[in-house]
Design an enzyme around this catalytic site. Structure first.
Site, short mmCIF file in Angstrom:
data_model
loop_
_atom_site.label_atom_id
_atom_site.label_comp_id
_atom_site.label_asym_id
_atom_site.label_seq_id
_atom_site.Cartn_x
_atom_site.Cartn_y
_atom_site.Cartn_z
N ARG A 179 0.84 -1.16 0.00
CA ARG A 179 -0.06 0.03 -0.02
C ARG A 179 0.92 1.20 0.10
O ARG A 179 1.89 1.34 0.87
CB ARG A 179 -0.82 -0.11 1.28
CG ARG A 179 -1.60 1.14 1.34
CD ARG A 179 -3.07 0.99 0.94
NE ARG A 179 -4.16 1.98 1.00
CZ ARG A 179 -3.59 3.41 0.98
NH1 ARG A 179 -2.68 3.90 0.66
NH2 ARG A 179 -4.73 4.33 1.31
N GLU A 228 -12.01 4.61 -4.15
CA GLU A 228 -12.12 3.32 -4.01
C GLU A 228 -12.50 2.65 -5.34
O GLU A 228 -13.40 3.41 -5.95
CB GLU A 228 -13.25 2.62 -2.98
CG GLU A 228 -12.52 3.09 -1.72
CD GLU A 228 -11.57 2.42 -1.09
OE1 GLU A 228 -11.25 1.24 -1.68
OE2 GLU A 228 -10.87 2.83 -0.19
N ARG A 287 -0.55 -5.32 5.03
CA ARG A 287 0.21 -4.60 3.57
C ARG A 287 1.42 -3.91 3.95
O ARG A 287 1.38 -3.25 5.00
CB ARG A 287 -0.85 -3.95 3.02
CG ARG A 287 -2.11 -4.65 2.50
CD ARG A 287 -2.91 -3.73 1.90
NE ARG A 287 -3.38 -2.67 2.95
CZ ARG A 287 -4.37 -1.89 2.56
NH1 ARG A 287 -4.94 -1.88 1.51
NH2 ARG A 287 -4.67 -1.00 3.56
#
Length: 172
Positions: free
Chosen positions: A65, A73, A115
């Site tokens: 990320r 999104e 992540r």
């Protein structure tokens, strides 16, 4: 004569180095995927898939990320596709999919979803900044600003003033 040439060389190197840092660009040297560069905090990874505008899947199976930015999104399980999300995902795909990237991991190195978090570079391009500059992403530290947060804010302010990308096409 040799000393003069050497002096000119060093002056050029110093000038180029300071100019590159002002433009948030880097051209680090790393040879193997996932190998840490001993002279910096950069790690080399291969991107196998772009998940959305600010997240990618790496060849080693981890997800990365991008630090200090947020894109609209497109794949969130409980949110609809947001304005300019498809464009942000497409831009990220154009920039990094299938490419070798260099990552400066954040602090912490992972988010609450496991992540990796990091600043991403490809060749001499600072990807996080490029996404903000084009209006594909906004700056968001999620309460933990990284080392390049202030530079990204300056880039965001310029993008908003044009306006470009999501600031030109989406109503907040």
């Amino acid at each position: 004569m040799r000393k003069i040439l050497l002096l000119i060389f060093f002056v050029l190197v110093i000038g180029c180095t300071s100019n590159a840092s002002q433009n948030l660009k880097v051209k680090p040297l790393v040879t193997e995927p996932n190998e840490k560069n001993s002279s910096s905090n950069l790690i080399k990874y291969k991107v196998i898939r772009v998940i959305d505008g600010d997240t990618v899947e790496l060849k080693n199976g981890e997800r990365l990320r991008y630090n200090d930015i947020d894109t609209p999104e497109t794949v969130h399980p409980s949110k609809p596709v947001e304005c300019y999300g498809p464009q942000a995902s497409a831009k990220n795909k154009d920039l990094v999919e299938g490419e070798i990237i260099l990552v400066e991991l954040g602090d912490p190195e992972k988010d609450r979803y496991g992540r990796l978090l990091g600043y991403v570079y490809i060749d001499d391009l600072f990807v996080n900044a490029e996404l903000v500059r084009g209006g594909y992403a906004e700056v968001n530290s999620y309460g933990n600003p990284g080392s390049k947060f202030n530079e990204l804010i300056q880039i965001e302010n310029k993008a908003k003033s044009k306006p470009t990308g999501l600031w030109a096409n989406c109503v907040n």
